[in-house]
Design an enzyme around this catalytic site. Sequence first.
Site, PDB file in Angstrom:
ATOM      1  N   SER A  64       8.523   5.182  -1.003  1.00  0.00           N
ATOM      2  CA  SER A  64       7.875   3.915  -1.304  1.00  0.00           C
ATOM      3  C   SER A  64       8.690   3.150  -2.341  1.00  0.00           C
ATOM      4  O   SER A  64       9.862   2.863  -2.114  1.00  0.00           O
ATOM      5  CB  SER A  64       6.431   4.169  -1.760  1.00  0.00           C
ATOM      6  OG  SER A  64       5.672   2.985  -1.712  1.00  0.00           O
ATOM      7  N   ASP A 199       3.891   3.594   4.893  1.00  0.00           N
ATOM      8  CA  ASP A 199       4.395   4.107   3.620  1.00  0.00           C
ATOM      9  C   ASP A 199       4.755   5.591   3.662  1.00  0.00           C
ATOM     10  O   ASP A 199       4.012   6.413   4.189  1.00  0.00           O
ATOM     11  CB  ASP A 199       3.317   3.870   2.555  1.00  0.00           C
ATOM     12  CG  ASP A 199       3.831   4.039   1.145  1.00  0.00           C
ATOM     13  OD1 ASP A 199       4.129   5.175   0.759  1.00  0.00           O
ATOM     14  OD2 ASP A 199       3.935   3.024   0.438  1.00  0.00           O
ATOM     15  N   SER A 404      -9.592  29.209   4.035  1.00  0.00           N
ATOM     16  CA  SER A 404     -10.825  28.999   4.777  1.00  0.00           C
ATOM     17  C   SER A 404     -11.091  30.203   5.686  1.00  0.00           C
ATOM     18  O   SER A 404     -11.195  31.321   5.210  1.00  0.00           O
ATOM     19  CB  SER A 404     -10.735  27.678   5.554  1.00  0.00           C
ATOM     20  OG  SER A 404     -12.010  27.248   5.971  1.00  0.00           O
ATOM     21  N   ASP A 539     -13.560  23.899   0.098  1.00  0.00           N
ATOM     22  CA  ASP A 539     -12.628  24.539   1.029  1.00  0.00           C
ATOM     23  C   ASP A 539     -11.165  24.457   0.585  1.00  0.00           C
ATOM     24  O   ASP A 539     -10.688  23.414   0.148  1.00  0.00           O
ATOM     25  CB  ASP A 539     -12.781  23.862   2.394  1.00  0.00           C
ATOM     26  CG  ASP A 539     -12.147  24.647   3.521  1.00  0.00           C
ATOM     27  OD1 ASP A 539     -10.911  24.694   3.588  1.00  0.00           O
ATOM     28  OD2 ASP A 539     -12.896  25.213   4.331  1.00  0.00           O
TER      29      ASP A 539
END
EC number: 3.1.1.-
Length: 731
Positions: A64, A199, A404, A539
Amino acid sequence: MGGFSTPKPPPSHHGDILTILSIDGGGIKGILPATVLDYLDKALKAKDPNADLAHYFDVIGGTSTGGLITAMLATASPDDPTRAAFTPAQIVDFYKENGPHVFNSSRPGNDPQFDGEYLHNLTREVLKDTRLSQTLTNIVIPTFDIKRQKPVIFSNYKVKNAPYLNTLLSDICISTSAAPTQLPPYYFVNDGVEFNMVDGGVAAANPTGATVSEVLRQNKYSKVIVLSLGTGTTETQQIFNAEMAATWNSFTWLFPLIIFLDRATTSMNEYYHGSLFRKPTINYLRIQEYELDPALSDMTDVTKQNMDGLEEAGKELLEEKVKKINLDSFCVEEGVATNAEALDSTQKLPSSDKGNVLTVLSIDGGGIRGIIPATVLDHLDKALKEKDPNADLAHYFDVIAGTSTGGLITAMLASPSPDDPTRGYFTPAQIVDFYQQEGPHIFDESCPGDGPKFDGVYFHNITRQLLNDTRLNQTLTNVVIPAFDIKTQKPVIFSNYKIENAPYLNALMSDITISTSAAPTQLPPYYFVNDGVEFNMADGGIEAGNPTQTAVSEVLKHHHEYSEILVLSVGTGKVKVNESFDVEIAANWSYKDWVNNASQFFLRSSTTMTQYYLESLIVGSPPSHTYLRIQEYDLNPDFNDPINVTKASLDGLEESGKQLLQKKVVTFNLDTFDLEEGVGTYAEALDRIADILHGERQSRLLRSKSMEKGRRPILETLAQANWAFQKNLHI
């Protein structure tokens, strides 16, 4: 393509030393790193007034606004093609002079905040017809293609294999700066290839990992200097906790989740870099303002007061003490020297040493789709038990990591059996049965939560029942399980390696597993206290859906003197990308439209970049390293829902795992990010992995009557293992 090609910097006189500069994204806040670089530039010009930064760095990476700075530092001056077009001081002036025109509220876009015309025209005027191949030094600039939903990394290193990337620097800079909601997406064509770009921050707001990955892939090095510059971040406001989030629904989760993803990505990037660069052959300096004045944090605030404030913040940052992220607690800690002093001494490098052989198993998150990796691991487990029926997977891997549902599998593989504490509690086959039997009760729509889809009570109870009172320090092998604390807004990585420095992480495996599985919108966030420390957990997929990079980082942190490493990474399946977006469609998206689609882009980008980093790190490292990624890249959409526990879905997932084993190994093209079919099948690759693991274990047993967890003996060779096939395993 036309034009001339300027020579890149010659090799270092001090050996094979590679020098890397990386600059974050951040809009007008680019003034801050430009100010820091002005200090370095003037210090170097005091030694040699005829050399610019591009003459000192082998690679400059930027995202960017950092991509724009990169291009301005690396583009040749029209007056003298051996010198850079801009100095850092001139870049500061450039921002202050042109920023008010780039971010001009009187020039709105159709739906983006600004129309982008001034930036586009100015960039083309400044960079003219310079192409990627014509820069003074190698550059790396990440972007993201919203049509292909894949990162695109413009890099001199890629031009030979992907000549269509040798585009105009102006097109590259406009692409990497096309910030969603602020500037319009950008379309261009080069060498017959279409680009629909947004971007680079979608792929890598901090481009250090992408830049170093390019270097590792292309260069055989002995020593590396890495200078990474941030654009400032405000201090975290601890305004969320598990009690507050317990009643959030899908809509309520949306905006906090974006905050959490941003914080998690930032923290995990610094964690990965800090872990990787602890090797004694790498000198790494990160200069970042971690307590930026909130009044200066708006990336589009181009008032004179704000721009002057950013320049002053950069000058003050140089006089502040070096700050580092504690790799156990993720807290910012102050060092001894100032950033200016650290810049003055970046040339110092210690020597390297050889180290250990380490074996790593990593398992992705994905709800009920955990059946797929469990099925794959069943093949490996049975292949190993044919060689030694008294050993389990935990006896073969130094580290098992999971996020997870992968965290649940990790805990079940690594927890000792109550009947025989020397053996694993579950085999992979038993884990498949567990999912088949318990999945319908865990994801039971007749037990809704106050905000989440499910109340989580059954899952919490069954997890506590299975794992009993087992704590992290009692596992059969080292485990690494990521989670995210929504109150501190920082990742928490439960790892045996961290317990000595952070004993409060030695929690019950049941608490750890419930934490890493607390998927936003599906299961409630989880609160618990251990050793007097509160945890407000969600999570682990928020920071690491694929925990392989986290696991490898933990290994590198504590075993930086290694010679060989074997990594087996198993996914839970993903559906094929549907190329349904392009610049024309996205040009008129509102802020709400971008929010709705951003999570998909971030997920795709994060998945791809993790693979890219790992491939570059492991495949680009010594040839004794082995990396095998097993993933179903074309999962039947009917089986994609992580909470679909119908019998058809459960059986279909198990069958998908079995079919995956018979498919050809898929390789990942690190230039185009496309998938390519390899030679052997996944089953054949696993069989060869089994040979390596068994040979490794036999060698260790010969050297020691007992294996002490975390302190494996150094091996000079891998007994009974044939490494000749490794190239076929680099997925």
